[in-house]
Design an enzyme around this catalytic site. Structure first.
Site, mmCIF file in Angstrom:
data_model
loop_
_atom_site.group_PDB
_atom_site.id
_atom_site.type_symbol
_atom_site.label_atom_id
_atom_site.label_comp_id
_atom_site.label_asym_id
_atom_site.label_seq_id
_atom_site.Cartn_x
_atom_site.Cartn_y
_atom_site.Cartn_z
ATOM 1 N N GLY A 108 3.349 -0.869 0.679
ATOM 2 C CA GLY A 108 1.887 -0.869 0.734
ATOM 3 C C GLY A 108 1.487 0.133 1.792
ATOM 4 N N SER A 140 9.785 1.009 0.938
ATOM 5 C CA SER A 140 8.628 1.844 1.287
ATOM 6 C C SER A 140 8.113 1.516 2.702
ATOM 7 C CB SER A 140 7.563 1.663 0.203
ATOM 8 O OG SER A 140 6.570 2.644 0.298
ATOM 9 N N HIS A 177 9.721 7.787 -0.199
ATOM 10 C CA HIS A 177 9.063 8.538 -1.291
ATOM 11 C C HIS A 177 9.132 10.039 -1.009
ATOM 12 C CE1 HIS A 177 7.231 4.851 -2.963
ATOM 13 N NE2 HIS A 177 6.934 4.531 -1.727
#
Lengths: 255, 255
Positions: A108, A140, A177
């Site tokens: 998030g 993440s 990412h």
């Protein structure tokens, strides 16, 4: 003999103090896949001694509620026979972390996650239990916080955390990412590599660009790159380099 | 009669107190162009009453030195017969801002820019002189700071500023270098729109996504979208909408 009671799932005879056990993934979801599906066999092994996972939903992707986020995680973990409780369900989050058999922090917004970890006074205890053997999964934003600081996140600063310092359970920073420059792009905004180079104009912490589908396996002090892809390592004043899957990254702690 | 002495270039009979005069650009450079070239005719007009521009180089793109960054700007502004001094050249930056005929803040990293503005104690005085008529140009990070906060920047948090609050000389936030989602992308990181939606899960400030090639012209309290492109407006709990070039954005101050 397996001991499940107490603060983490360890094995008799092993010293919990020396058994750091982390899966640190670039992303929860790879393109074309479902939430966590590519990691599930790894997670079944990683959490094999745990019946229940404590989920930290603070990063709240898209601003969804803690309950909704936890429900999504609960559904996925039921496939490997784990029950899931959200950290927000506990009156005493510090105690919940101390007692957790295994912990997962989902993705998030990293600013939001870090602010909530500080506001709920659980940053320190989370580092403690990870250093002492509680199995951990991060994806993440939940991976970002395992580094020295959150300063190589891609996220938008939607809230103001009291500090950018994070868990430091690995001796470098992550850029989850990680995205290669697009040679055909006409966009003039900075590439990811440029941003990390800017970080290194003011900081010396190594940064690992972890592409979607890659993860780190940390066992005690050994850190190994997993998944099908290479990762990109950035050190201050050096050319970035590609590291093959299965590379032992433990040396980053000695730089 | 033109009065160039004192703190800003105003015209006799005009009240400097009511003449906010800002150019707020998404980017310094459009694809295929050179630094500031697409804006030069506008800037010649905008700064027509100024001989000298005070350049704020704090955002330091790529970590380059203040001197190198200022030299780059000096070269470009010489084409419209303006001399340029860097704010870092002054012993007293507050006084330098008070006395500036016109001010330009260049792009780079917004976290670094904001930290430097606070560390040098010039955030307040910069807002003051802009509200009182000193002509201003911002590009990218230098535009971001004209909003209520820097919380919709795209930049990496390479340093920790003491606050995310910025100049507030426009009544909303900007997202410079606004980028539309790529329908063919396999990347799982958040789109720009998703990030701004996350911002609105925790904040009510309107956000304008300003594409490269767009800028805002602020004259007193009137704010108009300029350049060949539409801009994307995000309000909390509403669908984002496209605004045509020449749209008057003044209404955003009344929401």
């Amino acid at each position: 003999m397996l001991i499940k009671s107490g603060k983490s799932c360890t094995f008799e005879g092993e010293s919990a103090k020396t058994m750091k056990k982390l899966i640190i993934a670039s992303t929860s979801t790879v393109h074309g896949g479902k939430y966590l599906d590519y990691l599930l066999p790894t997670l079944a092994q990683h959490f094999k001694a745990c019946d229940e996972i404590l989920f930290i939903p603070y990063a709240r992707p898209g601003g969804i509620s803690h309950d909704d986020y936890t429900a999504k995680v609960r559904e996925v973990f039921s496939a490997i026979d784990k029950s899931v409780k959200g950290l927000h369900e506990f009156q005493n989050p510090v105690e919940a972390i101390r007692k957790a058999q295994g912990i997962f922090t989902g993705g998030g917004n990293t600013f939001l996650l870090v602010k909530q970890l500080y506001d709920n006074e659980v940053m320190t205890v989370l580092a403690e239990v990870l250093n002492h053997g509680t199995p951990y999964l991060g994806t993440s934003a939940g991976s970002n916080i395992t580094g020295i600081s959150m300063q190589t996140t891609n996220d938008m600063p939607i809230v103001y955390p009291p500090s950018f310092a994070t868990l430091g359970v690995i001796p470098f920073n992550l850029n989850p990412h990680y995205l290669d420059p697009d040679a055909n792009s006409t966009h003039m905004g900075e590439t990811r590599e440029t941003r990390i180079t800017e970080f290194h104009a003011f900081n010396t912490t190594p940064v690992l660009g972890l592409r979607e589908g890659s993860w780190l396996e940390v066992n005690n002090h050994t850190i190994v790159l997993k998944g099908p892809l290479t990762a990109r390592l950035f050190l201050p004043n050096k050319e970035a380099e590609e590291l093959a899957s299965e590379t032992d990254l433990t040396f980053l702690g000695t730089l």
